[in-house]
Design a protein around this motif. Structure first.
Motif, mmCIF file in Angstrom:
data_model
loop_
_atom_site.group_PDB
_atom_site.id
_atom_site.type_symbol
_atom_site.label_atom_id
_atom_site.label_comp_id
_atom_site.label_asym_id
_atom_site.label_seq_id
_atom_site.Cartn_x
_atom_site.Cartn_y
_atom_site.Cartn_z
ATOM 1 N N SER A 51 0.723 -1.254 -0.114
ATOM 2 C CA SER A 51 0.063 0.346 -0.004
ATOM 3 C C SER A 51 0.876 1.521 0.217
ATOM 4 N N ASP A 182 -5.672 -0.681 -4.615
ATOM 5 C CA ASP A 182 -5.347 -1.443 -3.397
ATOM 6 C C ASP A 182 -6.670 -2.678 -2.902
ATOM 7 N N GLU A 183 -5.846 -4.096 -3.419
ATOM 8 C CA GLU A 183 -7.005 -5.052 -2.755
ATOM 9 C C GLU A 183 -8.608 -4.204 -2.760
HETATM 10 MG MG LIG Z 1 -2.491 -2.743 2.310
#
Ligand SMILES: [Mg+2]
Ligand SMILES: Nc1ncnc2c1ncn2[C@@H]1O[C@H](COP(=O)(O)OP(=O)(O)O)[C@@H](O)[C@H]1O
Ligand code: SF4
Lengths: 349, 330
Positions: A51, A182-183
């Motif tokens: 991240s 991000d995810e």
């Molecule tokens: Mg992360």
């Protein structure tokens, strides 16, 4: 790995967090490229620095986090040192972002139409009427039924999956060149995850948008990514074409991670292939950060830190592949594949 | 929505009834008004006649019933001290208080909100640290001390602003306004600053802490990732999300501005309802006291109602899902 015309270049990026008990290095000197229209998967355990890498690229590191050194270039232009206002105009317009939790990514007090039009009008010269028409169009494109009606509704009137579709529409609404996702499905129902990934993949292919896809999910990577970067303790352990990395993992960590490729919905995190856990940022061992868990670790691994070495079509940071040690790539791969410590000692001796 | 409003209105009516009862019965036992109204030389007969005329000999429920019925018609009886209808006295004094409260509230809002937003966004700058420290003083200094300090500075030392009264007022119908004359505005400055300072600091601190909270949320992060301008993020997305708690506090505080104005009006000899009330207390002038308390309660209750309705205007999540439940798709 030199790429002809990379869209994004990250060069020796270091992200630090100054804390009371000294400086933590969350991203430690990493370099990679993303080509035009390419999907780069980024995998690694929680805390590996995925991240932070994404946040550094889009210029949204939250203080006290900061880029301590290195460069980020978009189409050859440095963007990591731009003044806030210049970088703001790049965000959303040239680099979009999708975050983990669609339930909290949207402002609860504004209709989704308003959130779409304000983004569109921030980056283009469209009139409110044009922007609204475009918003409806976008909602249809991300698969929201009855978009003319839904456009005036508020986030709480949408389910999680539908909200993530709206978030995707927001990220893509002015056709950025690159999306940092991000995810994007971690917070969603397993049954919906595959739909959202398929949508993201389709839209980005249609628009020629490159994606940096951060995920725990090896299944998603296998289905979506062109190349994959494996991160470990703030560094890239291995990066290369997705087939290579998955079928023919070179780094001992990747090899453990890829022992089996689960279906979409399984976390690499939960695969207990490799005994032990990633070190905390405060006590990263000297040498190769993976050495306490590595079956093949030898003296040098505990002393010197390996840099990325080009192997086949990718790169791997592991001393086994150090050609100066007089070992061929094939031998090194055989050692990793053997997954046994004795094989290692032979090679070392 | 409609049934909600009706329910809230009934609640409000009930609250008002309770307040009326409390204030009425409280003052009934506060002292015998007759003693204050008649001179030493009045005979027993005079006193009895006066008691009869004021209805003080009736049983308690009758007196209270009469009070409520009259109050509903805007009648609060005859002032014991001034021998005039209370509603007239209040109507005379109300403009002074309401203008003071209005100016104070506006002052507190237009200074408190931007300062709070600033401190919330630049949490570590020395300006916001200084503001926070100063605001602590604002919260902890009693109103009358602030008033006296201001009088000392601007009226006694610098001789630039008046220390008492409303200045020249202009009569518009029954409303007397100080807004139309220069001396009226001059006279408003010190009292309104005094009255607003506490609210101002409260609003500033509240907006600041709410902003800090909101700035950490995912939707602000996502708004940044969309490249929205700082102005749009800070004042559009963040500030709006702080509004619900801010409106609650501000709403309640307009009520307390009216209550606090008693002190300010006393310090500045401001001819408003507060001053009327203080004088009434000294003379156990029950009709005025009861009317004043009922009025203040009425203001509180109406503002509360208004605040609840404002929530609906601000937060779409409260507009309960009629079309939504059916429209929810996954
Ligand atoms: Mg992360
Ligand atoms: N505000 C912070 N202060 C100190 N360390 C932080 C902060 N935010 C993140 N980190 C550290 O940075 C590292 C990388 O985090 P992150 O990039 O979020 O990992 P992930 O790969 O799970 O996305 C983690 O070890 C985390 O502890
Ligand atoms: S062999 Fe050495 S360098 Fe390679 S992963 Fe293991 S510990 Fe690291």
């Amino acid at each position: 790995m030199a790429m002809a015309n990379p869209l994004l270049q990250v060069r020796n990026l270091v992200v630090e967090f100054p804390t009371r008990r000294g400086t933590l290095t969350a991203v430690d000197d990493i370099s990679f490229d993303i080509a035009e229209g390419e999907v780069l998967g980024v995998v690694g355990e929680s805390g590996a620095g995925k991240s932070m890498t994404g946040a550094a690229v889009i210029g949204l590191l939250e203080p006290p986090g900061r880029i301590a050194s290195g460069e980020v270039l978009l189409e050859g232009r440095r963007i990591d040192n731009l003044p806030y206002e210049k970088m703001r105009r790049i965000r959303g317009k040239e680099i979009g972002a999708i975050f983990q939790d669609p339930l909290t990514s949207l402002n609860p007090l504004y209709s989704i139409g308003r959130q779409l039009t304000e983004t569109i009008m921030t980056h283009t010269d469209m009139t409110p009427t044009q922007a609204r028409a475009r918003a409806v169009e976008l909602l249809a494109e991300v698969g929201i039924p009855a978009p003319e009606r839904r456009v005036d509704q508020y986030p709480h009137q949408f389910s999680g999956g539908m909200r993530q579709r709206v978030v995707i529409a927001l990220a893509l609404c002015v056709n950025p060149r690159l999306i940092i996702a991000d995810e994007p499905t971690t917070a969603l129902d397993v049954s919906i995850q595959a739909q959202i990934i398929a949508l993201l993949k389709r839209l980005c292919r249609e628009h020629g948008t490159a994606v940096m896809l951060v995920t725990h999910d090896m299944g998603v990577i296998a289905e979506t990514a062109d190349r994959v970067a494996v991160m470990y303790a703030g560094r890239i352990a291995e990066i290369g074409p997705v087939r290579e990395v998955i079928k023919n993992a070179k780094h001992p960590y990747t090899h453990g991670l890829m022992g089996s490729i689960p279906a979409i919905g399984h976390d690499a995190d939960r695969l207990e292939q490799i005994p032990g856990s990633m070190p905390r940022l405060t006590d990263i061992p000297p040498g190769c950060a993976f050495n306490p868990r590595c079956l093949h670790a030898f003296d040098r691994c505990r002393r010197d830190r390996p840099e990325l070495i080009a192997v086949d079509d990718g790169q791997v940071s592991c001393w086994l592949y150090d050609t100066a040690a007089g070992r061929t790539t094939a031998e090194a791969k055989a050692i990793v594949a053997s997954r046994s410590g004795t094989a290692m000692e032979r090679a070392d001796g | 929505m409609v049934s909600y409003v009706i329910r809230r209105l009934l609640q409000a009516a009930l609250v008002m009834l309770v307040v009326a009862f409390v204030s009425f019965s409280l003052f009934r036992f506060a002292g015998d008004p007759v003693n204050n109204m008649v001179g030493q030389e009045a005979t027993q007969e005079d006193r009895r006649e006066l008691r009869e005329r004021l209805g003080l000999n009736d049983p308690f429920p009758v007196q209270f019933g009469r009070f409520v019925v009259d109050a509903l018609q805007g009648e609060f009886g005859i002032s014991y001290r001034l021998q005039r209808p209370v509603e007239d006295l209040i109507a005379e004094r109300m403009p002074a208080t309401l203008e003071l409260v209005l100016v104070s509230a506006v002052l507190a809002l237009i200074t408190g909100i931007p300062l709070g937003v600033y401190c919330g966004i630049h949490r570590d700058s020395w300006v916001s640290r200084a503001l926070l420290t100063v605001s602590l003083i604002g919260v902890s200094l009693p109103t009358f001390v602030i008033g006296i300090l201001l009088i000392y500075l601007f009226s006694v030392q610098m001789l630039v602003l008046p220390s008492f009264g409303r200045g020249e007022v202009v009569q518009i119908g029954w409303w007397s306004t100080g807004f139309l004359t220069f001396s009226g505005w001059q006279a408003l400055i010190l009292p309104s600053i005094t009255l607003s300072l506490f609210q101002l600091t409260l609003i500033m601190r509240l907006v600041r802490s709410e902003m800090l909270e909101v700035m950490r949320t995912d939707y602000i992060k996502f708004a940044r990732a969309r490249g929205l301008s700082n102005r749009a993020i800070n004042f559009g997305h963040a500030l709006k999300n702080t509004l619900v708690p801010v409106i609650t506090i501000v709403g309640l505080n307009i009520g307390s501005l009216i209550a606090f104005s008693i002190i300010t009006e006393t310090v500045f000899n401001w001819p408003g309802m507060g001053l009327l009330f203080i004088k009434a207390v000294q003379f156990a002038d029950v009709p005025i006291m009861a009317a004043y308390l009922t009025m203040v309660a009425f203001v509180f209750v109406s503002i509360n109602l208004l605040v609840d309705l404002l929530y609906y205007a601000i937060d779409p999540r409260l507009k309960v899902d009629r079309g939504t439940a059916a429209g929810r798709l996954s």
